[in-house]
Design a protein around this motif. Structure first.
Motif, mmCIF file in Angstrom:
data_model
loop_
_atom_site.group_PDB
_atom_site.id
_atom_site.type_symbol
_atom_site.label_atom_id
_atom_site.label_comp_id
_atom_site.label_asym_id
_atom_site.label_seq_id
_atom_site.Cartn_x
_atom_site.Cartn_y
_atom_site.Cartn_z
ATOM 1 N N GLU A 282 5.357 7.936 -2.190
ATOM 2 C CA GLU A 282 5.721 9.249 -2.739
ATOM 3 C C GLU A 282 4.508 10.091 -3.110
ATOM 4 O OE1 GLU A 282 8.345 8.390 -6.022
ATOM 5 O OE2 GLU A 282 10.117 8.594 -4.749
ATOM 6 N N HIS A 283 3.401 9.455 -3.473
ATOM 7 C CA HIS A 283 2.222 10.189 -3.953
ATOM 8 C C HIS A 283 0.969 9.679 -3.244
ATOM 9 C CE1 HIS A 283 4.831 11.774 -7.085
ATOM 10 N NE2 HIS A 283 5.169 10.547 -7.406
ATOM 11 N N CYS A 284 0.885 9.979 -1.966
ATOM 12 C CA CYS A 284 -0.256 9.519 -1.167
ATOM 13 C C CYS A 284 -1.435 10.471 -1.328
ATOM 14 C CB CYS A 284 0.144 9.430 0.300
ATOM 15 S SG CYS A 284 -1.199 8.924 1.391
ATOM 16 N N ARG A 285 -2.608 9.923 -1.599
ATOM 17 C CA ARG A 285 -3.807 10.742 -1.810
ATOM 18 C C ARG A 285 -4.460 11.165 -0.492
ATOM 19 N NH1 ARG A 285 -7.146 5.983 -4.699
ATOM 20 N NH2 ARG A 285 -5.003 5.319 -5.088
ATOM 21 N N PHE A 286 -4.026 10.581 0.622
ATOM 22 C CA PHE A 286 -4.704 10.816 1.897
ATOM 23 C C PHE A 286 -3.950 11.834 2.764
ATOM 24 C CE2 PHE A 286 -5.470 6.335 0.686
ATOM 25 C CZ PHE A 286 -6.831 6.398 0.499
ATOM 26 N N THR A 287 -4.708 12.642 3.507
ATOM 27 C CA THR A 287 -4.116 13.551 4.484
ATOM 28 C C THR A 287 -3.810 12.778 5.760
ATOM 29 O OG1 THR A 287 -6.216 14.160 5.504
ATOM 30 C CG2 THR A 287 -5.537 15.426 3.554
ATOM 31 N N LEU A 288 -3.028 13.386 6.668
ATOM 32 C CA LEU A 288 -2.726 12.735 7.939
ATOM 33 C C LEU A 288 -4.000 12.471 8.737
ATOM 34 C CD1 LEU A 288 0.526 14.559 9.129
ATOM 35 C CD2 LEU A 288 0.302 12.187 8.355
ATOM 36 N N GLU A 289 -4.955 13.409 8.679
ATOM 37 C CA GLU A 289 -6.223 13.225 9.383
ATOM 38 C C GLU A 289 -6.989 12.041 8.808
ATOM 39 O OE1 GLU A 289 -5.117 16.061 8.153
ATOM 40 O OE2 GLU A 289 -4.671 17.196 9.988
ATOM 41 N N GLU A 290 -6.971 11.905 7.488
ATOM 42 C CA GLU A 290 -7.666 10.783 6.848
ATOM 43 C C GLU A 290 -6.964 9.463 7.165
ATOM 44 O OE1 GLU A 290 -9.565 13.086 2.961
ATOM 45 O OE2 GLU A 290 -7.531 12.254 2.858
ATOM 46 N N LEU A 291 -5.640 9.478 7.241
ATOM 47 C CA LEU A 291 -4.906 8.264 7.593
ATOM 48 C C LEU A 291 -5.246 7.809 9.010
ATOM 49 C CD1 LEU A 291 -1.413 9.034 6.017
ATOM 50 C CD2 LEU A 291 -3.083 7.346 5.229
ATOM 51 N N ALA A 292 -5.451 8.763 9.913
ATOM 52 C CA ALA A 292 -5.847 8.408 11.279
ATOM 53 C C ALA A 292 -7.217 7.734 11.277
ATOM 54 C CB ALA A 292 -5.866 9.649 12.160
ATOM 55 N N LEU A 293 -8.148 8.237 10.463
ATOM 56 C CA LEU A 293 -9.464 7.603 10.330
ATOM 57 C C LEU A 293 -9.336 6.203 9.736
ATOM 58 C CD1 LEU A 293 -11.644 10.582 9.026
ATOM 59 C CD2 LEU A 293 -11.810 9.480 11.268
ATOM 60 N N LEU A 294 -8.484 6.053 8.751
ATOM 61 C CA LEU A 294 -8.279 4.741 8.135
ATOM 62 C C LEU A 294 -7.700 3.746 9.139
ATOM 63 C CD1 LEU A 294 -6.836 5.760 4.643
ATOM 64 C CD2 LEU A 294 -9.100 4.834 5.125
ATOM 65 N N ARG A 295 -6.732 4.184 9.937
ATOM 66 C CA ARG A 295 -6.160 3.294 10.954
ATOM 67 C C ARG A 295 -7.218 2.843 11.944
ATOM 68 N NH1 ARG A 295 -1.741 6.463 10.719
ATOM 69 N NH2 ARG A 295 -2.470 7.821 12.374
ATOM 70 N N ALA A 296 -8.029 3.791 12.392
ATOM 71 C CA ALA A 296 -9.078 3.450 13.361
ATOM 72 C C ALA A 296 -10.051 2.440 12.769
ATOM 73 C CB ALA A 296 -9.817 4.717 13.787
ATOM 74 N N ALA A 297 -10.406 2.625 11.509
ATOM 75 C CA ALA A 297 -11.336 1.702 10.859
ATOM 76 C C ALA A 297 -10.690 0.337 10.652
ATOM 77 C CB ALA A 297 -11.793 2.281 9.525
ATOM 78 N N LEU A 298 -9.429 0.320 10.268
ATOM 79 C CA LEU A 298 -8.749 -0.955 10.045
ATOM 80 C C LEU A 298 -8.618 -1.769 11.320
ATOM 81 C CD1 LEU A 298 -5.918 0.202 7.600
ATOM 82 C CD2 LEU A 298 -7.806 -1.337 7.055
ATOM 83 N N GLN A 299 -8.433 -1.079 12.458
ATOM 84 C CA GLN A 299 -8.301 -1.814 13.713
ATOM 85 C C GLN A 299 -9.638 -2.061 14.386
ATOM 86 O OE1 GLN A 299 -5.655 0.907 15.684
ATOM 87 N NE2 GLN A 299 -7.261 1.767 16.967
ATOM 88 N N GLY A 300 -10.706 -1.596 13.745
ATOM 89 C CA GLY A 300 -12.035 -1.904 14.261
ATOM 90 C C GLY A 300 -12.584 -0.880 15.205
#
Length: 309
Positions: A282-300
């Motif tokens: 409900e209260h996500c601090r991240f933007t969609l663009e930032e979430l895409a960066l996080l996904r890329a980093a998490l998957q290496g």
């Protein structure tokens, strides 16, 4: 529910989830040693139309025996002696018959589910932990289609490993229109499949988002690497400051934000976990663009993990 948690704990969890606004409930014929559906049916009496219920068939619970009758005692023993959990899990594995994918099992399992859930329809019916071979079982798929045509099933679908789910996306056999699969910090690469599937009309549900204790540890390691990586935008790194909400916000929203996944099912053993997960979405601090960066980093694939083992 009615597995690691007893009846009182399970009902308390349902009450808390409903009060928090959670309306999607996932179960199966085998969950809770065959009793989870019955508990849900009891809980949703009088409010069935307000809930979305998903159940599954293909894994059957054993007939009630002495092991199930002593389950409450076993649950109490595990709480006092946690090291007994692995032994209890091995015993529990003997209580199920998997790979039961026939028209006859579909018919009997589904009718049992309807009676237990106290309803005349389910919103979703899934093949449970299905192998690749079910995609070629025309008689079974046609029987599921008849349930959809009769209004007893709103969406038919499949749960299974990524290879089976990817094949389902590619073949898209009738009547399959929804899929459930694991997706966590070590499996973000599957988002490339889910984005395309969502565009093709699939309703997608991710489970096991935290990946168990090992998955949580790996995600924490990767978040620490991102926090210290100057290649990432400073605004994003500042948002990665450690707090109790960081882990659920990163994991749940990386799965839900921009992947085509419409629902996520985390295992929650404490009421505070439930509250934290609801707050995270409900209260996500991240933007969609930032979430895409996080996904890329998490998957290496992102800069935060370049040159790191």
């Amino acid at each position: 529910m009615l597995g690691r948690a007893g009846r009182r704990e399970s009902l308390a969890a349902l009450e808390a989830a409903w009060a928090a606004g959670i309306t999607f409930y996932d179960t199966a014929r085998s969950y809770g040693y065959g009793e989870s559906e019955r508990l849900l049916g009891e809980f949703f009496a009088g409010k069935r139309e307000q809930a979305v219920l998903c159940t599954k068939f293909g894994i059957l619970p054993a007939e009630r025996n002495w092991k199930q009758r002593v389950k409450p005692l076993a649950q109490a023993a595990v709480k006092v002696f946690p090291r007994l959990r692995s032994m209890a899990q091995k015993q529990a594995a003997d209580q199920f018959a998997s790979g039961q994918f026939s028209v006859e099992v579909l018919r009997s399992s589904f009718e049992t589910s309807l009676r237990a859930l106290r309803t005349d329809y389910v919103d979703m019916l899934l093949l449970h932990a299905a192998p690749m071979s079910v995609l070629a079982q025309d008689d079974l798929l046609e029987a599921m289609q008849r349930l959809v045509d009769a209004g007893k099933v709103r969406l038919a679908g499949i749960s299974g490993g990524h290879d089976v789910i990817a094949a389902s996306f590619a073949q898209h056999p009738r009547p399959l229109a929804t899929a459930q699969f694991a997706m966590n910090a070590t499996q973000m690469h599957f988002a490339s499949e889910t984005e395309k599937a969502a565009c093709d009309g699939w309703f997608l549900v991710a489970n096991h988002p935290f990946g168990g204790p090992a998955g949580v540890s790996e995600c924490a390691r990767k978040i620490a690497a991102m926090r210290d990586d100057a290649a990432l935008p400073s605004a994003l790194r500042e948002k990665l400051t450690q707090d109790t909400q960081l882990m659920p916000e990163v994991i749940l929203n990386a799965i839900l934000g921009g992947t085509g996944v419409q629902a996520v099912i985390p295992a929650m053993m404490k009421l505070e976990h439930l509250a934290a997960n609801v707050r995270a979405v409900e209260h996500c601090r991240f933007t969609l663009e930032e979430l895409a960066l996080l996904r890329a980093a998490l998957q290496g694939d992102g800069p935060a993990l370049e040159g790191r083992s």
